[in-house]
Motif scaffolding. Structure first.
Motif, short mmCIF file in Angstrom:
data_model
loop_
_atom_site.label_atom_id
_atom_site.label_comp_id
_atom_site.label_asym_id
_atom_site.label_seq_id
_atom_site.Cartn_x
_atom_site.Cartn_y
_atom_site.Cartn_z
N CYS A 100 0.88 -1.17 0.00
CA CYS A 100 0.00 0.00 0.00
C CYS A 100 0.92 1.22 0.00
O CYS A 100 1.40 1.65 1.06
N PRO A 104 -2.55 4.53 3.00
CA PRO A 104 -2.70 3.90 4.32
C PRO A 104 -4.11 3.47 4.67
O PRO A 104 -4.30 2.50 5.41
N PHE A 107 -4.60 -0.05 3.66
CA PHE A 107 -3.92 -0.95 4.59
C PHE A 107 -4.73 -1.12 5.88
O PHE A 107 -4.92 -2.25 6.36
N VAL A 123 2.54 -1.23 4.48
CA VAL A 123 2.18 0.14 4.16
C VAL A 123 3.44 0.99 4.07
O VAL A 123 4.28 0.99 4.98
N GLU A 125 4.67 4.68 3.95
CA GLU A 125 4.01 5.94 4.31
C GLU A 125 4.97 6.88 5.02
O GLU A 125 5.81 6.45 5.82
#
Length: 253
Positions: A100, A104, A107, A123, A125
């Protein structure tokens, strides 16, 4: 004396402040508990049904992550979150890998599914609030598209720290509608994706030609929605078709 009275908070303001501080403390405690849980070995946090042993009081949803507009955060609505993660799951094999990338909310929706499908979902991020998910979180700043390190959950995987060509599916949503952002997020996607891997990309319609050139992704009929709505026309692109993701005819784009 009158000046002191003027500076005193009203009862309603004081009550609102106390409630805000209480909610902040409760949220922080939830995050700490979840982070401790995420850092445990996988075998220790699964029961016989394959469901994570999470208490209801530490269940995390996107409501716990307020949008930060400075980071260009605009969360998908629940239906979009669910449809994107379901498509990623259907497009990947059991025990496969899903990234991902700057998405987020997709996720977090995966983490809420019961039972949790047998996939390895990570994720990527820049918002470090999501590090509460321990080894499933990779700090990622698109400005440095190949600068990140995967910290495996198991000691036996310590020699497998690279994420190059690891993912079966990448769900990406570059945070800014700029050429630079899409180019760099695409670099990351190509680097982490397996050969013949699948891409689901959500971004503004203005990026249609660029994402086609960079990732060979076409516009699909699925239209992602955001909780607060967006002024920019948003589209979902993919490099493959499925029962759910169908490409639009060029005349309709």
């Amino acid at each position: 004396m009158e000046e002191d009275d003027d500076l005193r908070l009203s009862d309603n303001t004081l009550l609102a402040l106390q409630q805000f501080l209480s909610e902040q403390k409760e949220q922080q405690e939830k995050f700490e508990k979840l982070k401790q849980l995420s850092e445990k070995r996988f075998d220790d946090i699964q029961n016989e049904d394959g469901e994570t042993k999470e208490d209801e009081d530490i269940k995390i949803t996107m409501e716990d992550f307020k949008e930060d507009w400075q980071l260009s955060q605009f969360w998908y609505d629940d239906d979009t979150q669910l449809k994107l993660i379901q498509e990623a799951i259907n497009a990947s094999p059991e025990d496969g890998w899903i990234a991902c990338l700057c998405s987020p909310s997709v996720f977090v929706k995966y983490k809420s599914l019961k039972p949790v499908p047998k996939r390895n979902v990570v994720v990527f991020e820049v918002d470090e609030r999501f590090n509460v998910y321990g080894p499933e979180f990779v700090y990622y700043d698109y400005s440095y598209p190949l600068k990140f390190t995967y910290l495996p959950e198991k000691e036996s995987d310590k020699d497998k720290r690279t994420l190059k060509n690891k993912f079966d599916v990448v769900v990406m949503d570059p945070p800014f509608l700029s050429e630079e952002c899409l180019v760099k997020a695409s670099m990351t996607t190509r680097w982490i994706l397996k050969e013949n891997g699948k891409i689901i990309a959500c971004t503004g319609r203005v990026q249609t030609q660029l994402i086609k050139r960079l990732l060979n992704c076409n516009t699909t009929t699925f239209e992602p929605k955001h909780r607060g709505g967006l002024s920019n026309e948003f589209c979902c692109f993919s490099n493959y078709e499925s029962d759910f993701l169908k490409w639009k005819d060029e005349k309709d784009i």
